[in-house]
Design a protein around this motif. Structure first.
Motif, PDB file in Angstrom:
ATOM      1  N   LEU A  60      19.996  42.055  29.592  1.00  0.00           N
ATOM      2  CA  LEU A  60      21.610  42.337  30.168  1.00  0.00           C
ATOM      3  C   LEU A  60      22.496  41.266  29.946  1.00  0.00           C
ATOM      4  O   LEU A  60      23.487  41.475  29.165  1.00  0.00           O
ATOM      5  N   TYR A  61      21.843  39.937  30.114  1.00  0.00           N
ATOM      6  CA  TYR A  61      22.812  38.738  29.689  1.00  0.00           C
ATOM      7  C   TYR A  61      23.439  38.970  28.363  1.00  0.00           C
ATOM      8  O   TYR A  61      24.373  38.513  27.545  1.00  0.00           O
ATOM      9  N   SER A  62      21.969  38.874  27.311  1.00  0.00           N
ATOM     10  CA  SER A  62      22.300  38.843  26.097  1.00  0.00           C
ATOM     11  C   SER A  62      23.300  40.196  25.501  1.00  0.00           C
ATOM     12  O   SER A  62      24.050  39.790  24.429  1.00  0.00           O
ATOM     13  N   PRO A  66      29.861  37.955  24.043  1.00  0.00           N
ATOM     14  CA  PRO A  66      30.878  38.617  23.143  1.00  0.00           C
ATOM     15  C   PRO A  66      30.312  38.296  21.798  1.00  0.00           C
ATOM     16  O   PRO A  66      29.787  37.287  21.381  1.00  0.00           O
ATOM     17  N   VAL A  67      30.525  39.528  20.913  1.00  0.00           N
ATOM     18  CA  VAL A  67      30.192  39.168  19.289  1.00  0.00           C
ATOM     19  C   VAL A  67      31.218  38.069  18.868  1.00  0.00           C
ATOM     20  O   VAL A  67      32.440  38.264  19.060  1.00  0.00           O
ATOM     21  N   TRP A  68      30.517  37.223  17.968  1.00  0.00           N
ATOM     22  CA  TRP A  68      31.328  36.048  17.567  1.00  0.00           C
ATOM     23  C   TRP A  68      32.090  36.447  16.285  1.00  0.00           C
ATOM     24  O   TRP A  68      31.867  37.693  15.749  1.00  0.00           O
ATOM     25  N   ALA A 124      29.201  48.118  21.293  1.00  0.00           N
ATOM     26  CA  ALA A 124      28.071  47.962  21.866  1.00  0.00           C
ATOM     27  C   ALA A 124      26.973  48.222  21.321  1.00  0.00           C
ATOM     28  O   ALA A 124      25.656  47.697  21.665  1.00  0.00           O
ATOM     29  N   GLY A 125      26.863  48.855  20.136  1.00  0.00           N
ATOM     30  CA  GLY A 125      25.798  48.972  19.353  1.00  0.00           C
ATOM     31  C   GLY A 125      25.161  47.701  18.623  1.00  0.00           C
ATOM     32  O   GLY A 125      23.830  47.471  18.725  1.00  0.00           O
ATOM     33  N   ILE A 126      25.996  46.770  18.473  1.00  0.00           N
ATOM     34  CA  ILE A 126      25.815  45.505  17.767  1.00  0.00           C
ATOM     35  C   ILE A 126      25.174  44.544  18.957  1.00  0.00           C
ATOM     36  O   ILE A 126      24.200  43.747  18.984  1.00  0.00           O
ATOM     37  N   GLN A 127      25.811  44.744  20.329  1.00  0.00           N
ATOM     38  CA  GLN A 127      25.319  43.869  21.396  1.00  0.00           C
ATOM     39  C   GLN A 127      24.049  44.422  21.806  1.00  0.00           C
ATOM     40  O   GLN A 127      23.130  43.712  22.194  1.00  0.00           O
ATOM     41  N   PHE A 128      23.820  45.762  21.596  1.00  0.00           N
ATOM     42  CA  PHE A 128      22.398  46.245  21.750  1.00  0.00           C
ATOM     43  C   PHE A 128      21.421  45.625  21.125  1.00  0.00           C
ATOM     44  O   PHE A 128      20.218  45.363  21.530  1.00  0.00           O
ATOM     45  N   SER A 421      34.374  42.675  24.324  1.00  0.00           N
ATOM     46  CA  SER A 421      33.153  42.632  23.531  1.00  0.00           C
ATOM     47  C   SER A 421      33.177  41.721  22.355  1.00  0.00           C
ATOM     48  O   SER A 421      32.103  41.328  21.838  1.00  0.00           O
ATOM     49  N   VAL A 422      34.692  41.051  22.109  1.00  0.00           N
ATOM     50  CA  VAL A 422      34.280  40.225  20.919  1.00  0.00           C
ATOM     51  C   VAL A 422      34.976  38.713  21.592  1.00  0.00           C
ATOM     52  O   VAL A 422      35.409  38.497  22.742  1.00  0.00           O
ATOM     53  N   SER A 423      34.438  37.638  20.726  1.00  0.00           N
ATOM     54  CA  SER A 423      34.781  36.608  21.098  1.00  0.00           C
ATOM     55  C   SER A 423      36.106  36.128  21.156  1.00  0.00           C
ATOM     56  O   SER A 423      37.137  36.627  20.778  1.00  0.00           O
ATOM     57  N   PRO A 424      36.834  35.001  22.219  1.00  0.00           N
ATOM     58  CA  PRO A 424      38.199  35.021  22.425  1.00  0.00           C
ATOM     59  C   PRO A 424      38.864  34.282  21.109  1.00  0.00           C
ATOM     60  O   PRO A 424      40.251  34.504  21.095  1.00  0.00           O
ATOM     61  N   MET A 425      38.052  33.872  20.356  1.00  0.00           N
ATOM     62  CA  MET A 425      38.768  33.242  18.952  1.00  0.00           C
ATOM     63  C   MET A 425      39.129  34.581  17.971  1.00  0.00           C
ATOM     64  O   MET A 425      39.502  34.199  16.739  1.00  0.00           O
ATOM     65  N   THR A 426      38.560  35.518  18.243  1.00  0.00           N
ATOM     66  CA  THR A 426      38.714  36.759  17.416  1.00  0.00           C
ATOM     67  C   THR A 426      40.417  37.015  16.896  1.00  0.00           C
ATOM     68  O   THR A 426      40.886  37.430  18.052  1.00  0.00           O
ATOM     69  N   PRO A 427      40.821  36.941  15.760  1.00  0.00           N
ATOM     70  CA  PRO A 427      42.280  37.257  15.705  1.00  0.00           C
ATOM     71  C   PRO A 427      42.748  38.660  15.536  1.00  0.00           C
ATOM     72  O   PRO A 427      43.182  39.107  14.759  1.00  0.00           O
ATOM     73  N   ILE A 428      42.849  39.182  16.917  1.00  0.00           N
ATOM     74  CA  ILE A 428      43.013  40.654  16.811  1.00  0.00           C
ATOM     75  C   ILE A 428      44.496  40.962  16.640  1.00  0.00           C
ATOM     76  O   ILE A 428      44.791  41.720  15.939  1.00  0.00           O
ATOM     77  N   HIS A 429      45.290  40.137  17.339  1.00  0.00           N
ATOM     78  CA  HIS A 429      46.721  40.281  17.144  1.00  0.00           C
ATOM     79  C   HIS A 429      47.302  40.055  15.707  1.00  0.00           C
ATOM     80  O   HIS A 429      48.039  40.736  15.169  1.00  0.00           O
TER      81      HIS A 429
END
Length: 539
Positions: A60-62, A66-68, A124-128, A421-429
């Motif tokens: 569950l934790y893993s 968040p995906v890097w 979610a598939g990658i996290q799984f 689901s993604v890391s805070p450093m992901t440049p979404i905007h």
């Protein structure tokens, strides 16, 4: 004298007897008649329940980590390219400055699998996959220790030591995790208390998948080589006769498995070129600039974790009645030396160290208590409990929620889940802005962002670099750092390469952004707390 039998009376008597079997004199059901029909191999114990519960928590934790924002997206991008072109690349297909550079894409199968999972189940598939891979390795190690020692505490310590030592590496989702699973499978078969004939085929078959999922198969071959040599030394030291070494079944099995595995590796799209690629990548000068390829030191969190595990092993060796084999010394010493050379090697040392830590801990505890672990009762009920724990862990994971509830239709819900689901450093905007205002020409970018920009940015955007540093020409790589560090003439290099846009992060390149703001030929188009975008002013 004749005997007349009353059938009705006889049947009534039998029915009463049967009813008496199923109930006690006080009228409650007779529990003593219950019989566990679960097959012996499928029965579990309370210790198995505790191990399953610990693994469920780890999963569950893993699976919610968040995906890097780094090389995972590059691997997914290559997977998308392979599916679209129905072929593996032979030259780098995404970077204009690396056009024509030979590309041996060893993890192509992992990339295709990852692309299929994210296409079907979103992030979610990658996290799984990440949670499943980590738990598979932890389960192989902990259950192996439990079967050999009968100690639940030693099995739990093994699980914790593996996760603690490998945490910094498995935090970043990448095909390397598939290699770690293959490593654990081979290690568990090679260290089994009794060599089984089917291992001779199962180990090479594992290498067939390994060579198509990650280039770390060379570590696995080294593992088999060290274990074969160690077994030969152990037998010779015990018998003092060389002929007994070659007569010993485990040595012959390991040797044959190693030979077949070296051949099985050739079953990949690049054939024998896979070997050359592994050594070429490890010796690539560009990688010397990356932190994870630096030697392991105590300044690193994983360095302190490795030191603590090694110190615990040394203390256990002092009191353990268990014999230390040459195999064990070769594995811990060889992988430990590699870890000190490149910190990334800790991902292979940690499972081995955790396994032997559990074995010697159980031996010390048994020696202190002067008794073996009490036999454990097993039953089908505990198997049902284990299955229930597994289902609950899956159902509460992002993948379980996605499967049970289906894909959300509300765009806001989709966006919220993605951001979580993604890391805070992901440049979404920043990527959203680039999609609305696609740049033309070459884009100078932070290399850690290159993979995500290629995955989520404009389709034909031409980036300067991405995190696959070994594919970038050395001159381009040097110029990248020269520009990023504002070395003498860095502005001229932007002109020489014909850079039309700059996309960089605030965290490590804040001074660079301030310097760009002062250049008269550049205009800042967008900025936020993560980074900034500059476009060259039209002449």
């Amino acid at each position: 004298m004749s005997l007349i039998v009353d059938e009705r009376g006889s049947n009534a008597h039998n029915e009463t007897a049967v009813e008496t079997q199923y109930v006690t004199p006080d009228g409650t059901p007779n529990v003593a008649l219950l019989h566990d029909r679960t097959p012996e191999w499928l029965r579990s114990s309370t210790a198995t329940v505790w191990l399953t519960l610990a693994l469920a928590v780890m999963f569950l934790y893993s699976s919610i980590l968040p995906v890097w924002h780094t090389d995972l997206w590059g691997h997914l991008n290559y997977g998308r390219w392979i599916v679209a072109h129905k072929a593996v690349p032979t030259v780098e297909p995404t970077l204009p400055l690396a056009k024509g550079v030979p590309f041996v894409d060893l993890p192509w199968l992992s990339q295709v699998l990852g692309y299929g999972m994210i296409s079907q189940f979103d992030v979610a598939g990658i996290q799984f996959l990440n949670g499943l891979g980590i738990v598979t390795v932890a389960a192989l190690l902990s259950f192996a220790v439990f079967r050999r020692t009968g100690s639940l505490a030693a099995a739990l310590v093994t699980m914790f030591a593996f996760y603690w030592g490998s945490y910094q590496q498995i935090l970043v989702v990448r095909p390397q995790l598939a290699g770690t699973v293959c490593f654990a499978l081979v290690f568990m078969m090679a260290t089994a208390p009794r060599w089984k004939r089917w291992y001779t085929l199962a180990i090479p078959l594992t290498f067939v998948f390994w060579a198509n999922m990650h280039g770390s198969f060379i570590v696995g071959l080294g593992l088999l080589g060290a274990m074969t040599a160690g077994r030969a030394a152990d037998v010779y030291l015990k018998t003092r006769k060389l002929k007994y070494v070659f007569a010993e079944s485990e040595f012959r099995g390991l040797l044959l498995a190693a030979e077949l595995s070296a051949v099985a590796v050739l079953l990949n799209p690049y054939g024998i070129g896979a070997y050359a690629e592994v050594f070429a990548v490890s010796g690539n000068k560009n990688l010397e600039s990356l932190l994870e390829w630096e030697p392991l030191t105590l300044r690193m969190k994983q360095g302190r974790a490795a030191f603590s595990i090694a110190l615990a092993l040394v203390c256990l060796y002092r009191f353990s009645p268990r014999r230390v084999t040459v195999q064990e010394v070769l594995l811990l010493g060889g992988l430990g030396a590699g870890m000190l050379w490149h910190s990334r090697m800790i991902v292979w040392w940690a499972p081995v160290a955790a396994y032997y830590l559990g074995l010697h801990l159980a031996a010390v505890v048994r020696h202190v208590r002067h008794r073996a672990p009490a036999p454990r009762t097993t039953g089908g009920l505990w198997t049902v409990v284990c299955l229930g724990i597994v289902w609950i862990a899956f159902a509460y994971s992002p993948m379980g929620i996605r499967v049970v509830q289906g894909k959300p239709q509300d765009p806001k819900v989709i966006e919220t889940r993605f951001r979580r689901s993604v890391s805070p450093m992901t440049p979404i905007h920043i990527t959203d802005y680039l999609n609305r205002h696609a740049p033309t020409g070459l884009v100078f970018n932070t290399y850690e962002w290159g993979d995500y920009l290629q995955w989520a940015g404009p389709k034909d955007m031409q980036l300067f670099v991405n995190s696959h540093a070994h594919l970038i020409p050395e001159e381009v790589w040097r110029d990248y750092f020269g520009i990023s560090n504002m070395a003498t003439g860095w502005e001229n290099k932007l002109d020489r390469y014909g850079v039309q846009a700059v996309v960089v992060d605030q965290l490590d390149r804040g001074d660079f952004i301030k310097a760009m703001e002062k250049l008269p030929n550049w205009e800042k188009k967008y900025s936020d707390n993560k980074g900034a975008i500059f476009y060259r002013k039209p002449l």
